[in-house]
Design a protein around this motif. Structure first.
Motif, short mmCIF file in Angstrom:
data_model
loop_
_atom_site.label_atom_id
_atom_site.label_comp_id
_atom_site.label_asym_id
_atom_site.label_seq_id
_atom_site.Cartn_x
_atom_site.Cartn_y
_atom_site.Cartn_z
N GLN A 59 0.83 -1.21 0.00
CA GLN A 59 0.00 0.00 0.00
C GLN A 59 0.86 1.26 0.00
OE1 GLN A 59 -1.68 1.11 3.71
NE2 GLN A 59 -3.48 2.08 2.85
N ASP A 74 -8.44 -9.40 0.69
CA ASP A 74 -9.78 -8.83 0.49
C ASP A 74 -10.20 -8.02 1.71
OD1 ASP A 74 -9.99 -9.98 -2.01
OD2 ASP A 74 -11.18 -11.70 -1.32
N ASN A 132 -8.21 -4.80 1.75
CA ASN A 132 -8.69 -3.83 0.76
C ASN A 132 -10.03 -3.23 1.14
OD1 ASN A 132 -6.48 -3.91 -0.97
ND2 ASN A 132 -7.29 -5.60 -2.18
N SER A 133 -10.78 -3.92 2.02
CA SER A 133 -12.08 -3.40 2.44
C SER A 133 -11.96 -2.23 3.41
CB SER A 133 -12.92 -4.51 3.07
OG SER A 133 -12.45 -4.84 4.38
N THR A 150 -7.69 2.85 -1.50
CA THR A 150 -7.28 2.38 -2.81
C THR A 150 -6.83 0.93 -2.71
OG1 THR A 150 -6.54 4.60 -3.42
CG2 THR A 150 -5.75 2.75 -4.79
N PRO A 151 -7.57 -0.01 -3.29
CA PRO A 151 -7.21 -1.43 -3.14
C PRO A 151 -5.82 -1.73 -3.65
CG PRO A 151 -9.43 -1.19 -4.03
CD PRO A 151 -8.81 0.18 -4.04
N VAL A 152 -5.16 -2.68 -2.96
CA VAL A 152 -3.82 -3.13 -3.33
C VAL A 152 -3.96 -4.29 -4.32
CG1 VAL A 152 -1.76 -4.32 -2.47
CG2 VAL A 152 -2.74 -2.40 -1.18
#
Length: 333
Positions: free
Chosen positions: A198, A269, A272-273, A277-279
Motif C-alpha cells: 500500500q 480482500d 482492501n475493504s 485504494t485497493p492493493v
C-alpha cells in the motif's frame, strides 16, 4: 503478582507486558534488543542482556525476589531466515533457552509460560489441528519451538519447574492504545507485506498458490496480538490450577487461535475493504520453509483459561494500519 518477561521489548512480549500492567501484574523485562525496542520498556523495570547470561538472571531475581512466574517470549521468528541460518536459530532459540531454564531453576523459579508456535503441527486434510494433533514442523524455526517444548517437558518431569506452552497461531494488530506494535518497518509476514505494498504502490505477492485450500493460497489463523496478550494474563492467573505443584502433569500445551481459517487472498480482500485504494496482487512462488498452514479447532483455551478472542481479523488489520501510521513517532530511528 510480578512476572519476568523474556523478550519483553519485542512485539508480543511488550504487548503482554502492557496487558499485565493493565491487569495489576508488575512486569519485569529482560531483552537483548537484537530485535526488541528500548522504547517498549519505558516505565518498566528493564534489564538489557541475554537470557543465557547467568549472572544477569541471578541479578534480576536478587533485585526482584518476588517474581512469581516467567513468560518466555525471547526468540528469533522469521521462517526464511531460519532456513538460511539454522545454526543461528538453534543457538538463539534452543541453546539459550536451555541455559535460561537452568538459571531459572537455580533461582527457584517454578512457573514458566513458554511462547510456542502452531507451526509445529502436521495439519489434517482439512487443515485444522488441536493440541493432540501430530507434530511435523516444516522449518528450522518451527523445529526449534518443537525441540524447546520437548526439552522443557523433560526438565519439568524431573525438576521443580512447571511449564505451560502456549502455541500461537498468527498474530496481527497492535496494542489498541497504540503503546506497542510491530517494531519492524518492513515485517516479512503477509499483513506487513500488504501494508508495504500500500505504501509503495507495488503489487502484493501471494507467495504460493497451489496449496490444498479453497483458493490455493496459504491459510492461517489470524489472532489479534492483544487477544494473545490477554491469554497470557489468563494463563498466569490459572497457572496453579492447571499445573498444581502437588502431583499430576508438570507441563501442558494450549492453542491460542480464533478457530477460523483465513487464506492469504481472503486476508487481502479484508485489507482492501478498509483502505481507500485497493492493493493489487500477483502470484509468486512459496518462500523457503513455508507451508500450507493450519487453524485450530480446539476450544481448550476457553475451557481451561476462560479465554476467547475479542477482536476480528478486520479489527486486527485496522490496528496494524493505525500502528504503521504512528510507528515512527513512537520509535526513534
Amino acid at each position: 503478582m510480578k512476572v519476568l518477561i523474556a523478550g519483553g521489548a519485542g512485539y508480543i512480549g511488550s504487548t503482554v507486558a502492557s496487558a499485565c500492567s493493565d491487569a495489576g501484574i508488575t512486569p519485569v523485562i529482560i531483552d537483548n534488543l537484537v530485535t526488541g525496542r528500548r522504547e517498549f520498556t519505558t516505565g518498566r523495570a528493564f534489564y538489557e542482556g541475554d537470557i543465557a547470561d547467568g549472572p544477569l538472571i541471578d541479578r534480576v531475581f536478587a533485585e526482584h525476589p518476588d517474581i512469581d512466574a516467567v513468560v518466555h517470549c525471547a526468540a528469533l521468528i522469521v521462517v526464511p531466515d531460519s532456513v538460511a541460518d539454522p545454526l543461528g536459530y538453534y543457538r538463539a532459540n534452543v541453546t539459550k533457552s536451555l541455559e535460561f531454564v537452568s538459571h531459572l531453576l537455580r533461582n527457584d523459579c517454578e512457573r514458566l509460560v513458554f511462547s510456542s508456535s502452531a507451526s509445529i503441527y502436521a495439519a489434517n486434510a482439512d487443515l485444522t489441528v488441536d493440541e493432540n494433533s501430530p507434530l511435523d514442523p516444516q522449518s528450522p524455526y518451527a523445529r526449534t519451538k518443537a525441540v524447546c517444548e520437548g526439552m522443557f517437558a523433560d526438565i519439568a518431569a524431573g525438576r521443580p519447574i512447571r511449564v505451560l506452552s502456549l502455541r500461537y497461531f498468527n498474530p496481527i494488530g497492535a496494542d489498541p492504545k497504540m503503546r506497542t506494535g510491530l517494531q519492524l518497518r518492513r515485517p516479512s509476514h503477509a499483513l506487513g507485506k500488504m501494508i508495504e505494498a500500500q505504501e509503495t504502490g507495488v503489487p502484493f505477492q501471494v507467495t504460493g498458490n497451489s496449496y490444498p485450500t479453497r483458493d490455493g493460497s496459504g491459510i492461517r489463523d489470524y489472532v489479534h496480538v492483544w487477544d494473545l496478550a490477554a491469554a497470557h494474563v489468563a494463563a498466569l492467573g490459572a497457572f496453579d490450577a492447571l499445573l498444581p505443584d502437588t502431583g499430576g502433569d508438570r507441563s501442558t500445551v494450549i492453542n491460542l487461535g480464533t478457530g477460523r481459517g483465513t487464506t492469504v487472498r481472503e486476508l487481502l480482500d479484508a485489507f482492501n475493504s478498509v483502505i481507500d485504494t485497493p492493493v493489487p496482487s500477483v502470484d509468486a512462488g512459496a518462500r523457503p520453509g513455508d507451508a500450507a498452514g493450519a487453524y485450530t479447532r480446539s476450544d481448550r483455551a476457553h475451557r481451561l483459561l476462560g479465554w476467547q478472542p475479542q477482536y476480528s481479523v478486520t479489527e486486527g488489520i485496522r490496528h496494524s494500519l493505525q500502528w504503521a501510521a504512528v510507528r515512527d513517532e513512537v520509535l526513534t530511528p
